[in-house]
Design a protein around this motif. Structure first.
Motif, PDB file in Angstrom:
ATOM      1  N   GLY A 158     -33.075-133.714  23.666  1.00 33.89           N
ATOM      2  CA  GLY A 158     -32.297-134.953  23.711  1.00 33.89           C
ATOM      3  C   GLY A 158     -31.717-135.316  22.361  1.00 33.89           C
ATOM      4  N   THR A 165     -27.704-135.094  21.442  1.00 37.76           N
ATOM      5  CA  THR A 165     -27.025-136.281  20.921  1.00 37.76           C
ATOM      6  C   THR A 165     -26.267-135.952  19.638  1.00 37.76           C
ATOM      7  N   ASN A 179     -37.345-141.960  21.840  1.00 37.83           N
ATOM      8  CA  ASN A 179     -38.287-140.879  22.152  1.00 37.83           C
ATOM      9  C   ASN A 179     -39.677-141.159  21.593  1.00 37.83           C
TER      10      ASN A 179
END
Length: 251
Positions: A154, A158, A186
């Motif tokens: 993730g 990004t 996260n």
């Protein structure tokens, strides 16, 4: 194909002034990030009598890391790309956006930055121990391994979407904010389970200074796999490969 754009680089690249300046920028950015992130946990423990593992401690850690990473990426963006993370550098490499030799230079700088930050923290706090990442009760190494893969995927996805993609447009302006936000989010998701590293350098400094290496491999293997997958998938599926290969990530 991204694999066709992967480059080893020339040996002299490691001594070029721009490469050395970029490595210095990575060192400073990583030092800033780790000092604030690790230091926030130490400060919270001091104020709450070792309460950094409480829900409020988790929120404090998420905010500190999000803010510090936003700054660390922003100040290094125009010099090195503001990777601040060996997993981001690896993701950029497998996507063909940085050479292997330059990536190794970044890795060395990032690990040194983290180590120096932890040594400084130990000194300025009067000998408080920097806490190495560890697994919570009931969490297996494979739970943590998958956690780190998913969270780092993730993060690097990004990075690619907001900073590396040549079609990013105005998104490039908010890249440091988006990158800081995903790390903070996260940490809220995974911090209670394995500390939510997503960054081998962040794990390495505290482990080295405290000399605690239990399950340390998880905090390298998980982020590198997650970062590598994100780099390959984003570069192959979403980026138009007609643009020229860049010597480093364009952010």
């Amino acid at each position: 194909m991204p694999i066709n754009r992967i480059a080893i680089g020339r040996p002299e690249e490691a001594t070029q002034p721009d490469a050395l300046k970029a490595a210095l920028a990575e060192f400073i950015s990583t030092l800033i990030f780790v000092f604030a992130g690790e230091g926030s946990g130490m400060a919270f423990s001091k104020l709450t009598d070792n309460g950094s593992t409480t829900p409020s401690g988790l929120v404090a850690a998420a905010l500190a890391h999000a803010f510090a990473l936003f700054v660390a990426v922003a100040v290094g963006a125009n010099i090195s790309g503001g990777h601040v993370n060996p997993a981001v550098t690896f993701g950029a490499f497998v996507g063909g956006n940085i050479t292997l030799l330059r990536g190794i230079l970044y890795w060395i700088a990032q690990l040194l930055g983290s180590t120096v930050a932890c040594l400084l923290l130990k000194f300025v706090t009067g000998g408080m121990t920097t806490t190495a990442f560890s697994l919570s009760s009931g969490v297996t190494v494979w739970n943590a391994f998958v956690f780190e893969i998913v969270m780092t995927f993730g993060l690097v996805y990004t990075v690619y979407a907001t900073a590396v993609d040549p079609k990013k447009g105005n998104l490039g302006i908010i890249a440091p904010i988006a990158i800081g936000f995903i790390v903070g989010a996260n940490i809220l998701a995974g911090g209670a389970f394995d500390g939510a590293s997503m960054n081998p350098a962040v794990s390495f400094g505290p482990a080295l200074v405290s000399w605690t290496w239990t399950n340390h491999w998880v905090y390298w293997a998980g982020p590198l796999i997650g970062g590598g997958l994100a780099g390959l998938i984003y570069e192959f599926v979403f980026i138009n490969h007609s643009h020229e290969q860049l010597p480093t990530a364009d952010y």
